[in-house]
Design a protein around this motif. Structure first.
Motif, mmCIF file in Angstrom:
data_model
loop_
_atom_site.group_PDB
_atom_site.id
_atom_site.type_symbol
_atom_site.label_atom_id
_atom_site.label_comp_id
_atom_site.label_asym_id
_atom_site.label_seq_id
_atom_site.Cartn_x
_atom_site.Cartn_y
_atom_site.Cartn_z
ATOM 1 N N ASN A 43 1.269 -0.670 -3.385
ATOM 2 C CA ASN A 43 0.247 -0.653 -2.345
ATOM 3 C C ASN A 43 0.185 -1.916 -1.501
ATOM 4 O O ASN A 43 -0.868 -2.315 -1.044
ATOM 5 C CB ASN A 43 -1.135 -0.371 -2.953
ATOM 6 N N GLU A 45 1.043 -3.410 2.027
ATOM 7 C CA GLU A 45 1.388 -2.954 3.355
ATOM 8 C C GLU A 45 1.922 -4.117 4.180
ATOM 9 O O GLU A 45 1.455 -5.254 4.043
ATOM 10 C CB GLU A 45 0.171 -2.337 4.047
ATOM 11 N N TYR A 46 2.905 -3.828 5.018
ATOM 12 C CA TYR A 46 3.449 -4.857 5.899
ATOM 13 C C TYR A 46 3.962 -4.197 7.170
ATOM 14 O O TYR A 46 4.145 -2.973 7.237
ATOM 15 C CB TYR A 46 4.562 -5.646 5.195
ATOM 16 N N CYS A 51 10.544 1.218 8.517
ATOM 17 C CA CYS A 51 10.196 1.363 7.108
ATOM 18 C C CYS A 51 11.407 1.920 6.349
ATOM 19 O O CYS A 51 12.389 2.345 6.954
ATOM 20 C CB CYS A 51 8.988 2.283 6.951
ATOM 21 N N LYS A 474 3.789 0.257 10.333
ATOM 22 C CA LYS A 474 3.116 -0.113 9.090
ATOM 23 C C LYS A 474 3.895 0.496 7.929
ATOM 24 O O LYS A 474 4.030 1.712 7.821
ATOM 25 C CB LYS A 474 1.681 0.377 9.073
ATOM 26 N N CYS A 475 4.405 -0.360 7.081
ATOM 27 C CA CYS A 475 5.241 0.062 5.952
ATOM 28 C C CYS A 475 4.548 -0.324 4.640
ATOM 29 O O CYS A 475 3.566 -1.064 4.636
ATOM 30 C CB CYS A 475 6.620 -0.579 6.044
ATOM 31 N N SER A 476 5.083 0.131 3.533
ATOM 32 C CA SER A 476 4.522 -0.231 2.232
ATOM 33 C C SER A 476 5.643 -0.607 1.285
ATOM 34 O O SER A 476 6.788 -0.143 1.419
ATOM 35 C CB SER A 476 3.716 0.926 1.653
#
Length: 477
Positions: A43, A45-46, A51, A474-476
């Motif tokens: 969890n 996020e970056y 992604c 927005k990636c995780s």
């Protein structure tokens, strides 16, 4: 060194350094882990250019984060095994909390190296863990010596879509070993490793990490297109040798923003090759935007253009820059034999405190590689625009030295207020072999920067370079 430090100045630097670290720590937009799971990376996020479909943790390849065990083999094996998956939607390699000792390793395309908060990639001080590689074609030799170079700690060549990021994880270059040996003349035929060097690549992102004590240059994208360097903190002792912060070199379409640099050399150094080698390769640095940089470098520049500029430097935009305890704001460095050009340079909204110079241009930066440079290869320096700047505690507003029979032309300065140090230089504006205009500049510039007619504002482009319009995903992890 030209710039000596008094005890009071060192105290001010320490204070500024502490402020800088607080600012850097609070600036990261990446969210920390909301859920601590057994693999230590759930969890998070970056933001990234792309992604990834697949994910792995460095411990899956036998790495040990004790700060003592060499993990060079583990990093190399991880990237080799993950590379086939990278072609299927991309892959990310997570470096979890711990101290991960490693020598040099290469990245692959469609790949993200994610360094978690609490994780440190610790650079080995064992020279055998760094392959020896040929010098860059636009340099002809290493930067330290007339010979090859050690591969950088993190390298990549001919890549597409590569990301080095984190939520303020750290890369520690353990530079002291390399600095001591360099100062004692130990690198007579080989050049020290850089921390990150990405070559001949496109769609590159380096963001939201801290780099500490690099052996030499910190971040060096070279021969690249579409580069983002964002939210990077770079820290090195102010007397460390050649620890340039970020050096875009023969790159097109580059954005450097929200970075914080404390360095023993230029915070940002824009380059494009050295003398006859740079002329032959002929790859300029162009379409470069630098914004929201904070810099401390008492013996070097906030932003340097050159001295290796033989492939050309053009269309550079710099804005919203804060410089503290820095030798000069913008320094143009060149020499007879460089050839090339520095042109179409635009700078605005600089805030500066305690500077030796604000503006510095030099045509006598006479460091040359192996013999054979063309003494008739003269550089062209033209269309340099500075506006909307304030500076306090300045020893000399400007030192502007063009070349005989090759003056620096079309220099423009407007709306600039420089407050002098208690004991400034007697000659405030030292100008030779230049020409240009000024408007609303205090103290009054030299006669070669004439103020004629109605007030003017120096140019700054209204358009954006393409990389400024890129929207990150927005990636995780």
């Amino acid at each position: 060194m030209e710039f000596s430090l008094k005890p009071s100045t060192l105290k001010m630097i320490r204070t500024s350094f502490c402020i800088l670290v607080v600012l850097a720590t609070s600036s990261f937009s990446v969210l920390e882990s909301r859920d601590s799971s057994s693999n230590g990376h759930a969890n998070i996020e970056y933001m990234a250019i792309n992604c990834r479909k697949h994910s792995a943790v460095i411990t899956e390849f036998g790495a040990v984060g004790d700060g003592k065990t060499s993990n060079t083999k583990a990093f190399k094996e991880a990237i080799t095994k993950l590379a086939p998956k990278a072609a299927d939607g991309g892959v990310q390699l997570i470096v979890p909390p711990g101290k991960w000792l490693t020598g040099s390793f290469n990245l692959t395309s469609h790949f993200t190296l994610f360094i978690q908060q609490g994780a440190t990639i610790l650079a080995s001080q064992d020279e055998s863990e760094y392959p020896v590689v040929a010098p860059l074609p636009s340099y002809g030799q290493g930067r330290d010596a007339a010979g090859p170079t050690f591969a950088s700690l993190i390298s990549g060549t001919n890549l597409t879509d590569v990301v080095i990021t984190g939520n303020n994880g750290t890369i520690n270059g353990q530079g002291k070993y390399w600095w001591v040996k360099y100062r004692s003349g130990g690198f007579k035929s080989i050049t020290r490793p850089y921390t990150i060097e990405i070559m001949f690549s496109q769609n590159v992102q380096i963001s939201n990490i801290t780099i500490v004590d690099s052996p030499a240059w910190n971040v060096h994208p070279v021969y690249c297109n579409n580069v983002i360097v964002k939210g990077v903190t770079i820290l090195a002792p102010i007397d460390s040798p050649n620890t340039d912060g970020i050096n875009p070199d023969s790159c097109t379409n580059t954005l450097i923003e929200d970075c914080y640099v404390v360095s023993g050399d230029d915070c940002i150094a824009v380059k494009s090759g050295w003398d006859q080698f740079g002329i032959k390769v002929g790859m300029p640095t162009q379409q470069l935007s630098i914004r929201r940089l904070t810099c401390i470098s008492p013996d070097s520049a906030g932003i340097a253009l050159g001295s290796e500029m033989s492939g050309g430097i053009k269309d550079v935009r710099m804005e919203d820059i804060t410089l503290l305890q820095t030798q000069s704001a913008i320094r143009i460095k060149t020499a007879v034999g460089r050839g090339g050009y520095v042109k179409d340079i635009f700078a605005r909204r600089f805030t500066m405190k305690t500077m030796k110079y604000v503006f510095w241009m030099s045509g006598a930066y006479n460091q040359h590689p192996a013999s054979g440079f063309d003494a008739k290869a003269m550089p062209e320096i033209t269309n340099i625009n500075y506006r909307d700047m304030t500076a306090d505690n300045v020893t000399q507003p400007a030192r502007l030295d063009g070349l005989n029979n090759d003056p620096f032309t079309k220099i423009c300065m407007s709306n600039i207020n420089i407050a002098l140090a208690p004991k400034p230089k007697e000659l405030l504006w030292n100008c030779t072999n230049i020409s240009g205009v000024s408007s609303k500049v205090t103290p009054k510039p030299c006669s070669l920067l004439s103020e004629n007619g109605a007030p003017v504002d120096c140019a700054f482009p209204v358009d954006k370079i393409p990389i400024e319009s890129v929207v990150l995903n927005k990636c995780s992890a």
